[in-house]
Design an enzyme around this catalytic site. Structure first.
Site, PDB file in Angstrom:
ATOM      1  N   GLN A  71      40.982  32.923  34.481  1.00 60.58           N
ATOM      2  CA  GLN A  71      40.847  34.276  33.955  1.00 60.58           C
ATOM      3  C   GLN A  71      41.649  34.479  32.678  1.00 60.58           C
ATOM      4  O   GLN A  71      41.980  35.606  32.315  1.00 60.58           O
ATOM      5  CB  GLN A  71      41.284  35.297  35.006  1.00 60.58           C
ATOM      6  CG  GLN A  71      40.367  35.321  36.215  1.00 60.58           C
ATOM      7  CD  GLN A  71      40.736  36.438  37.175  1.00 60.58           C
ATOM      8  OE1 GLN A  71      40.534  37.606  36.894  1.00 60.58           O
ATOM      9  NE2 GLN A  71      41.300  36.064  38.304  1.00 60.58           N
ATOM     10  N   ARG A 121      34.615  41.119  39.467  1.00 60.35           N
ATOM     11  CA  ARG A 121      35.042  42.509  39.672  1.00 60.35           C
ATOM     12  C   ARG A 121      34.223  43.150  40.782  1.00 60.35           C
ATOM     13  O   ARG A 121      34.588  44.182  41.332  1.00 60.35           O
ATOM     14  CB  ARG A 121      34.870  43.358  38.401  1.00 60.35           C
ATOM     15  CG  ARG A 121      35.662  42.946  37.168  1.00 60.35           C
ATOM     16  CD  ARG A 121      37.105  42.735  37.445  1.00 60.35           C
ATOM     17  NE  ARG A 121      37.364  41.310  37.691  1.00 60.35           N
ATOM     18  CZ  ARG A 121      38.465  40.865  38.278  1.00 60.35           C
ATOM     19  NH1 ARG A 121      39.389  41.686  38.700  1.00 60.35           N
ATOM     20  NH2 ARG A 121      38.663  39.571  38.459  1.00 60.35           N
ATOM     21  N   LYS A 152      46.549  38.189  44.519  1.00 59.91           N
ATOM     22  CA  LYS A 152      47.738  37.917  43.706  1.00 59.91           C
ATOM     23  C   LYS A 152      48.514  39.203  43.421  1.00 59.91           C
ATOM     24  O   LYS A 152      49.730  39.253  43.599  1.00 59.91           O
ATOM     25  CB  LYS A 152      47.334  37.268  42.370  1.00 59.91           C
ATOM     26  CG  LYS A 152      46.757  35.888  42.513  1.00 59.91           C
ATOM     27  CD  LYS A 152      46.444  35.264  41.167  1.00 59.91           C
ATOM     28  CE  LYS A 152      45.390  36.017  40.384  1.00 59.91           C
ATOM     29  NZ  LYS A 152      44.086  36.112  41.046  1.00 59.91           N
ATOM     30  N   THR A 153      47.799  40.205  42.965  1.00 57.97           N
ATOM     31  CA  THR A 153      48.466  41.461  42.641  1.00 57.97           C
ATOM     32  C   THR A 153      49.057  42.076  43.909  1.00 57.97           C
ATOM     33  O   THR A 153      50.152  42.633  43.898  1.00 57.97           O
ATOM     34  CB  THR A 153      47.473  42.425  41.967  1.00 57.97           C
ATOM     35  OG1 THR A 153      46.951  41.787  40.804  1.00 57.97           O
ATOM     36  CG2 THR A 153      48.152  43.717  41.556  1.00 57.97           C
ATOM     37  N   ASP A 156      52.614  39.679  36.610  1.00 60.15           N
ATOM     38  CA  ASP A 156      51.197  39.588  36.997  1.00 60.15           C
ATOM     39  C   ASP A 156      50.396  39.054  35.807  1.00 60.15           C
ATOM     40  O   ASP A 156      50.838  39.154  34.665  1.00 60.15           O
ATOM     41  CB  ASP A 156      50.683  40.988  37.391  1.00 60.15           C
ATOM     42  CG  ASP A 156      49.393  40.927  38.212  1.00 60.15           C
ATOM     43  OD1 ASP A 156      48.921  39.807  38.504  1.00 60.15           O
ATOM     44  OD2 ASP A 156      48.867  41.994  38.577  1.00 60.15           O
ATOM     45  N   GLU A 157      49.235  38.482  36.069  1.00 65.62           N
ATOM     46  CA  GLU A 157      48.344  37.969  35.005  1.00 65.62           C
ATOM     47  C   GLU A 157      49.113  37.034  34.070  1.00 65.62           C
ATOM     48  O   GLU A 157      49.003  37.128  32.843  1.00 65.62           O
ATOM     49  CB  GLU A 157      47.745  39.138  34.200  1.00 65.62           C
ATOM     50  CG  GLU A 157      47.047  40.193  35.040  1.00 65.62           C
ATOM     51  CD  GLU A 157      45.601  39.854  35.392  1.00 65.62           C
ATOM     52  OE1 GLU A 157      45.152  38.741  35.047  1.00 65.62           O
ATOM     53  OE2 GLU A 157      44.945  40.702  36.022  1.00 65.62           O
TER      54      GLU A 157
HETATM   55  P1  ATP Z   1      42.412  39.369  40.229  1.00 61.70           P
HETATM   56  O1  ATP Z   1      42.515  37.900  39.961  1.00 61.70           O
HETATM   57  O2  ATP Z   1      41.063  39.874  39.961  1.00 61.70           O
HETATM   58  O3  ATP Z   1      43.505  40.138  39.576  1.00 61.70           O
HETATM   59  P2  ATP Z   1      43.931  39.415  42.664  1.00 61.70           P
HETATM   60  O4  ATP Z   1      44.115  37.992  43.058  1.00 61.70           O
HETATM   61  O5  ATP Z   1      45.055  40.077  41.997  1.00 61.70           O
HETATM   62  O6  ATP Z   1      42.599  39.538  41.824  1.00 61.70           O
HETATM   63  P3  ATP Z   1      43.998  41.637  44.460  1.00 61.70           P
HETATM   64  O7  ATP Z   1      43.505  42.638  43.506  1.00 61.70           O
HETATM   65  O8  ATP Z   1      45.428  41.605  44.777  1.00 61.70           O
HETATM   66  O9  ATP Z   1      43.507  40.188  43.967  1.00 61.70           O
HETATM   67  O10 ATP Z   1      43.187  41.703  45.809  1.00 61.70           O
HETATM   68  C1  ATP Z   1      41.773  41.805  45.817  1.00 61.70           C
HETATM   69  C2  ATP Z   1      41.308  42.738  46.922  1.00 61.70           C
HETATM   70  O11 ATP Z   1      41.517  42.130  48.189  1.00 61.70           O
HETATM   71  C3  ATP Z   1      42.074  44.033  46.958  1.00 61.70           C
HETATM   72  O12 ATP Z   1      41.200  45.058  47.336  1.00 61.70           O
HETATM   73  C4  ATP Z   1      43.107  43.794  48.021  1.00 61.70           C
HETATM   74  O13 ATP Z   1      43.534  44.992  48.607  1.00 61.70           O
HETATM   75  C5  ATP Z   1      42.330  42.932  49.022  1.00 61.70           C
HETATM   76  N1  ATP Z   1      43.191  42.053  49.823  1.00 61.70           N
HETATM   77  C6  ATP Z   1      44.005  41.097  49.365  1.00 61.70           C
HETATM   78  N2  ATP Z   1      44.616  40.466  50.375  1.00 61.70           N
HETATM   79  C7  ATP Z   1      44.187  41.025  51.527  1.00 61.70           C
HETATM   80  C8  ATP Z   1      44.432  40.810  52.910  1.00 61.70           C
HETATM   81  N3  ATP Z   1      45.287  39.884  53.333  1.00 61.70           N
HETATM   82  N4  ATP Z   1      43.791  41.578  53.793  1.00 61.70           N
HETATM   83  C9  ATP Z   1      42.910  42.518  53.369  1.00 61.70           C
HETATM   84  N5  ATP Z   1      42.632  42.768  52.100  1.00 61.70           N
HETATM   85  C10 ATP Z   1      43.255  42.033  51.167  1.00 61.70           C
HETATM   86 MG    MG Z   2      45.252  40.994  40.108  1.00 63.92          MG
END
Ligand code: ATP
Ligand code: MG
Length: 718
Positions: A251, A604, A35-36, A220-221
């Site tokens: 979350q 995490r 997402k981020t 975000d969030e």
């Molecule tokens: P959270 O809910 O914990 O905030 P999130 O959904 O925001 O998580 P991110 O932090 O954006 O998730 O991504 C999680 C990890 O996966 C990061 O290390 C990111 O770089 C990696 N990642 C996300 N998408 C890809 C992708 N398409 N290819 C490779 N790595 C990815």
């Molecule tokens: Mg995130």
């Protein structure tokens, strides 16, 4: 325009989110699904592909650190700096708006931010002013009452008169508190948001202007936005409705602070035609960790529901350790981190997570003893340390003389012969005449109401502050801080004190000068570095605490771990009453929030996840027996390895020895006293493995705990 380098880092679903047409969009997806990442790439895409000016982007992140990281990443993707883009937390952005439009917002120009401690102090003062007894009106509850109303957008005038006498009285306190804030040019955290909201709500001109300016809003969030934040976003989105939000209902962990997960459902109603996208592939955690986390969160009802999968392999099992007490727990954790580092990994890849901040102390102590650098993320905040607050109070007072809490804090710090009696007179004068303490002090001096000595001492203080303000004006920030520390007598005061604590304080103060040196304030701020610095200190307390260059273990509460990721994670203190927290045990809603917090903690972890609990724990000064957290029971057994250790395992070890086994444990038992040639005397804490691989953990009196291979250790049982 070549966008392949933006797209090749994304999967299909992520790509469609990043490149979606303008309009309201909601990405609803689980932890670690990107997402981020999508939000970050969306900004890059807007700028690079859609030729959107960075100036017309407003991105809201959850912490200031996240904002910095995101800015860095976007600049990395684009290959050039994007100054002028508004990116930060709700509070940071609100503050920026209010600084720019203080007049329209009905504030004084040099208004200062009240942190939670200062706010409590002002609540006390309000009670005093109303002649109310703190025994009947606990300041903390009053503070909570005030903040809860502000978070819902309610001013005292807007709250209907209650039948209940107590409610009426609370309202009166709220009113008084607001008057004091206004008089002293102070703004608390909740007020920042509320004011910024009222500013765009009531000022049509400004609203138009910012609706025009911010063509693209990104959040975000999103699951943790509160009522005011959400309304504020809606106002800014205006008719264009280019609002891009990402979140995860599983979350949502800030309901206790007014966050409303319902905003996710509300969003689709408020922005008809919203595109809802889901991301289901998790890129962060091993299969086992993900499965365990999914199993735990499955125990919650009322979820929007989503399935996460990973292309990663299962990886290592979770490891569970039952410690005898909190110290043993901390030793175990530190010991495992040491092995991790010995294997060639970084300390900063290891995170120790806990439910309550008080837990950090023991970890800190053990880490200190082990000589292992660590950082308390968001805990023992640099800017919250007493000496730093003293120094900041000087800086604040030279910026705004109305700042009463700062006046109170330093008028006699270091001591300069201004007694409580004198101060009471000043306070009383201030109360009657409704002025700031500063003005009252001046008036008192001139009206000869004080003894000669008191008047002289107070006059000296006034002169000092005035002189500091004029003499340091125009100096670079770091020099300003330096001069203030010297001439206020603060540095000298702490230098005279003895012991390590005082030394640390002096170092902290010196570090404040460094902080001033390294502080680059926003280029489109109005140029007053000190004002920005003070706001930064109040807003970002803790965010940039330890030396960035040092490789250190990360300690943090579960709440502050949100959004982050680490290869090695320890989820500690998994005991009923601690986690889930005592307060949540009676209320199902609260319990579900604790479970979401557990889900946040588990997700995490990237490669290894340890869950630990202590059988005896000292909390709030009392030692008590605990039982393992129910969340431990919700993790499927086959995903977890018990780490063999502790007195609880004594029967197993004995059975092994009795069965003839290898006999390699040499009849050694847990709790035995042993002697080692180099390390001296110690006590056996655990025995692991069998045969030639038998390892024992011994806590040596001088050297601390060590793992030794029994076959080579030559231990003598005493
Ligand atoms: P959270 O809910 O914990 O905030 P999130 O959904 O925001 O998580 P991110 O932090 O954006 O998730 O991504 C999680 C990890 O996966 C990061 O290390 C990111 O770089 C990696 N990642 C996300 N998408 C890809 C992708 N398409 N290819 C490779 N790595 C990815
Ligand atoms: Mg995130």
């Amino acid at each position: 325009m070549d966008v392949s380098h933006i797209f090749e880092q994304l999967n299909e679903a992520q790509r469609s989110a990043v490149a979606s047409e303008p309009g309201p969009l909601l990405v609803l997806a689980g932890a670690g699904s990107g997402k981020t990442r999508v939000l970050t790439y969306r900004v890059a895409w807007l700028v690079q592909v859609r030729n959107v000016s960075p100036l017309s982007i407003l991105a809201v992140t959850f912490t200031n650190k996240a904002a910095q990281e995101m800015r860095g990443r976007i600049e990395g993707i684009l290959g050039y700096p994007v100054g002028g883009m508004w990116m930060g937390t709700f509070h940071g952005i609100a503050h920026r708006l209010l600084r720019a439009h203080w007049r329209e917002a009905g504030l004084a120009q040099g208004f200062q931010i009240l942190d939670s401690d200062d706010q409590l102090r002002l609540v006390r003062r309000s009670l005093k002013q109303l002649n109310l007894d703190e025994g009947f009106w606990p300041p903390k509850s009053v503070q909570w009452f005030i903040n809860a109303h502000k978070e819902e957008g309610r001013r005292p005038e807007g709250i209907p008169e209650s039948q209940d006498a107590q409610q009426r009285e609370l309202l009166r306190i709220y009113k008084t508190y607001e008057e004091l804030c206004q008089r002293f040019a102070l703004v608390d955290f909740a007020e920042l948001l509320l004011r910024a909201f009222e500013l765009v709500k009531h000022n049509e001109l400004l609203r138009d202007r910012y609706q025009q300016r911010f063509r693209h809003l990104l959040v975000d969030e999103f699951q943790d936005t509160n009522a005011i934040q959400y309304e504020w976003l809606r106002l800014l989105a205006g008719q264009q409705r280019n609002i891009f939000v990402v979140g995860d209902d599983d979350q949502s962990i800030y309901a206790w602070r007014g966050a409303r997960v319902e905003n996710i459902l509300q969003f689709e109603k408020d922005f008809p035609g919203t595109t809802v996208l889901r991301l289901e592939q998790n890129y962060r955690s091993s299969g086992t960790i993900l499965e365990a986390a999914n199993a735990v969160i499955d125990h919650n009802r009322g979820r929007l529901g989503k399935r996460l999968w990973t292309a990663d392999e299962a990886g290592e099992p979770l490891r569970r350790y039952a410690a005898y007490n909190d110290i043993d727990e901390a030793r175990f954790v530190v010991d495992r981190i040491q092995s991790w580092v010995d294997a060639g990994n970084l300390r900063s890849e290891a995170a120790v997570l806990y439910r309550s901040n008080a837990q950090s102390r023991v970890f800190e102590e053990v880490l200190l003893n082990a000589g292992m650098p660590y950082r308390v993320y968001g805990g023992l905040r640099f800017f919250e340390r007493a000496e730093i607050k003293d120094a900041l109070a000087y800086l604040r007072l030279i910026t705004s003389r109305q700042d009463d809490p700062s006046f109170e804090r330093i008028v006699n710090m270091p001591t300069r012969g201004i007694g409580n009696k004198t101060l009471d007179q000043v306070r009383e004068h201030a109360r009657i005449n409704q002025t700031a303490l500063w003005e009252s002090a001046l008036a008192q001096i001139h009206s000869h109401q004080l003894t000669k000595r008191s008047a002289l001492a107070l006059g000296k203080f006034i002169d000092l502050i005035n002189a500091l303000a004029t003499d340091t004006q125009g100096l670079p920030l770091a020099d300003r801080v330096d001069v203030v520390l010297q001439r206020s007598g603060l540095l000298q005061h702490y230098r005279k004190e003895k012991g390590e604590k005082a030394e640390a304080r002096v170092e902290n103060l010196e570090e404040l000068i460094n902080a001033g040196r390294n502080f680059d304030h926003d280029i489109d701020d109005d140029g007053d570095a000190l004002a920005s610095f003070l706001a930064h200190a109040a807003l970002e307390a803790g965010d940039a605490q330890a030396e960035e260059w040092e490789d250190c273990v990360q300690l943090m509460s579960l709440h502050s771990a949100k959004g982050l990721e680490f290869p090695l994670v320890f989820l500690t203190g998994m005991e009923e009453g601690l986690f889930p927290h005592q307060r949540s045990l009676q209320e199902p809603g609260r319990l579900e929030e604790e479970r979401r917090l557990c889900y946040v903690g588990m997700t995490r972890a990237m490669r290894q996840l340890y869950v630990t609990h202590a059988e005896v724990r000292r909390l709030h000064g009392r030692e008590s027996y605990t039982s393992p957290s129910r969340f431990l029971g919700e993790i499927p057994k086959q995903l977890v390895d018990e780490v063999r250790s502790g007195f609880t395992l004594r029967p197993a070890v004995e059975a092994e020895a009795a069965a003839g086994g290898s006999g390699d444990a040499d009849g050694m038992r847990l709790g035995d006293r042993v002697h080692h040639r180099k390390f001296g005397d110690g006590v056996v804490l655990s025995i692991e493995g069998r045969g030639q691989y038998t390892r024992v953990q011994v806590n040596f009196e001088t050297g601390g705990s060590k793992w030794l291979v029994l076959a080579y250790a030559n231990l003598d049982v005493l």
